[in-house]
Design an enzyme around this catalytic site. Sequence first.
Site, short mmCIF file in Angstrom:
data_model
loop_
_atom_site.label_atom_id
_atom_site.label_comp_id
_atom_site.label_asym_id
_atom_site.label_seq_id
_atom_site.Cartn_x
_atom_site.Cartn_y
_atom_site.Cartn_z
N CYS B 37 12.50 -41.11 27.47
CA CYS B 37 11.96 -40.12 27.31
C CYS B 37 12.81 -38.82 27.99
CB CYS B 37 10.36 -40.14 27.98
SG CYS B 37 9.55 -38.67 28.26
N THR B 39 11.70 -36.97 30.21
CA THR B 39 11.59 -37.23 31.60
C THR B 39 12.42 -38.13 32.12
OG1 THR B 39 9.02 -36.50 31.39
CG2 THR B 39 9.70 -37.62 33.16
N HIS B 42 15.45 -36.42 32.80
CA HIS B 42 15.47 -35.61 33.90
C HIS B 42 15.54 -36.34 35.25
CE1 HIS B 42 14.17 -31.45 32.76
NE2 HIS B 42 13.35 -32.05 32.00
N HIS B 60 8.63 -45.55 30.43
CA HIS B 60 7.20 -45.99 30.02
C HIS B 60 6.81 -45.81 28.50
CE1 HIS B 60 8.24 -41.62 30.44
NE2 HIS B 60 7.21 -41.44 29.49
N GLU B 61 7.82 -45.56 27.63
CA GLU B 61 7.48 -45.61 26.18
C GLU B 61 7.76 -47.01 25.69
OE1 GLU B 61 9.97 -42.61 24.38
OE2 GLU B 61 9.04 -40.97 25.45
N CYS B 103 -6.12 -36.17 36.31
CA CYS B 103 -6.94 -36.10 38.00
C CYS B 103 -5.69 -35.79 38.68
CB CYS B 103 -7.56 -37.40 38.13
SG CYS B 103 -6.54 -38.77 38.41
#
Lengths: 338, 338
Positions: B37, B39, B42, B60-61, B103
């Site tokens: 990703c 991210t 990054h 996370h993908e 959240c």
Amino acid sequence: MKTTQYEGNQTFSIKNKEIQPPKHGEVRIKVAFCGVCGTDVHIYHGMMDKRVDIPLTIGHEMSGIIDAIGEGVEEFSTGDKVVVRPLDNRGEKPSDKGYSHICKDLKFIGIDSPGAMQQYWNVPDFTLHKLPADTDLKLASLVEPLSVACHDVRMAGLKEGEQVVVLGGGPIGLLVALVARDKGANVFISEVNQTRVQFARGLGFTVINPNESDLVGFIDEKTHGYMADVVFEVAGVQPALDVMTAVAGIRGRIVMVAIHGQPKEVNLFQFFWKELQLIGARVYEKEDYEEAIALITANKLPFESIITAVEPLENIQKVFENIDKNPDGMKVILDCQS
Amino acid sequence: MKTTQYEGNQTFSIKNKEIQPPKHGEVRIKVAFCGVCGTDVHIYHGMMDKRVDIPLTIGHEMSGIIDAIGEGVEEFSTGDKVVVRPLDNRGEKPSDKGYSHICKDLKFIGIDSPGAMQQYWNVPDFTLHKLPADTDLKLASLVEPLSVACHDVRMAGLKEGEQVVVLGGGPIGLLVALVARDKGANVFISEVNQTRVQFARGLGFTVINPNESDLVGFIDEKTHGYMADVVFEVAGVQPALDVMTAVAGIRGRIVMVAIHGQPKEVNLFQFFWKELQLIGARVYEKEDYEEAIALITANKLPFESIITAVEPLENIQKVFENIDKNPDGMKVILDCQS
């Protein structure tokens, strides 16, 4: 009849003119009252000289009584009390998607064509809203700015019980606050002018001066971390833009009421992070006028106290000069009846 | 098992670790594929060293097969094909208003806790989405970024027949464009990288390079003055912000997908004038994952072509170095199976 004209160079003239018969589809109104809008002050300051066709009679926050009816006008009669929704959408195109009130070629009556700061005013009948016979015409001159507030609150999708922060406690900010409170919201006002702070407190609002207190901390504490569901940006200054994304809670809606003439810095990260929404809101639609008229005729909000001065039409020059000298005042109304 | 770790200083290590049994409420997944990703890039660049607990396994993908079940897990079995929705909302409070996915105390799994760039991965069962048994696990590693696109399009309230401009034709921009087109929108893409321009054209999109053509004039002409109903800002650069308010038509919705780390200049006058809306959109909700899984399993969009490289897990260092050297590529996937 007596008419006033903006002549450029911070100058108004007063002229005598012939009263004109209304054309086909028009009515002639004997103007009762006409409020001074922030936009009128901008015009007076020469900020809109490129747009305004000088000399021009300005003014659009008015009330009056129909004095004569042109051919083809069927829904109105002489003697009717009316207000004008000063939007001329006759240039509307399909690409405006039905949003008449902000159509690309919208002409704003009183800016792009002659306005109401005179004794008689001829307008197309499609701009008219009829008032009940017992309506107080002085209060009715607040229908136009109140419709702005009704539109802003409607665009926010405001629900009962929501937490609201209004940034800027001038006339429009206060009207927005009053309408939002009337809908059951819990309203906080942020304002830096101490006279306006006191004025808004006098109307029962919780008011914070962000130059003296920590606005974000205050809203955090008072809302138990929920922060604002809706923020109205009515101040038009960079500090308001800096704080609007901070006082908004998760999925908060920020209504952009102020006119920012230049691109400004916005914290777009907060829009992403909290899934905020920014909602542009301009003028009003027919239903906003109807809501404002219902509020004015019910007179359950403290409209009287928002009108801080009523001056005869012929004092127009002094009125605009005084607004510059005294930024503490709220709504100043011209009495056009004599 | 083989695991990778971001060590800081643009460096990944490869370690052998003991496979751990899943704790109460957790499952252990044998990871099949894990996409890289933006991210992750990054993180590799050290931009998130303050947030990331180095050394850390990122990623996370992913897609994989459940390999072991912890106590208390009832809805899943070993052998189930799954993807993980990497949002840990166990710190959710009432002030988050039910928006679990954003959240305030959200932990993003793979950034704030260990991720999927390893052979086995233990995760809480509430993050799991079960896949049909015949799902292609390579394509399924696109479920996470595709869910971002589904969320963005849903937040836009996109309707069939609407005119859409996607600013930025990278992996997320393309997925947004594909989802929007699948919903019946007419999609234009704006992209400055000529390889990506050609790539998007190859997928049948009308693509404009705004450095070579007048984007606003083009959209005006092609939409007969209606301009865009929806704009997706996926580029994350100032020129995209400058143009987003210009290509949007009256009451246009602009979805803020890009992450702007610093406050940026925005033409707020256009928000007021055209009653535009800015809609922040971040990650995804459960229903977005369900929609993405349905799209992947139906395989009716050209997902295969978006995956421009599949590399073995042990090549992780080279993979991240190549992404820097070659900004033309689309989605690079790590094969974690061997």
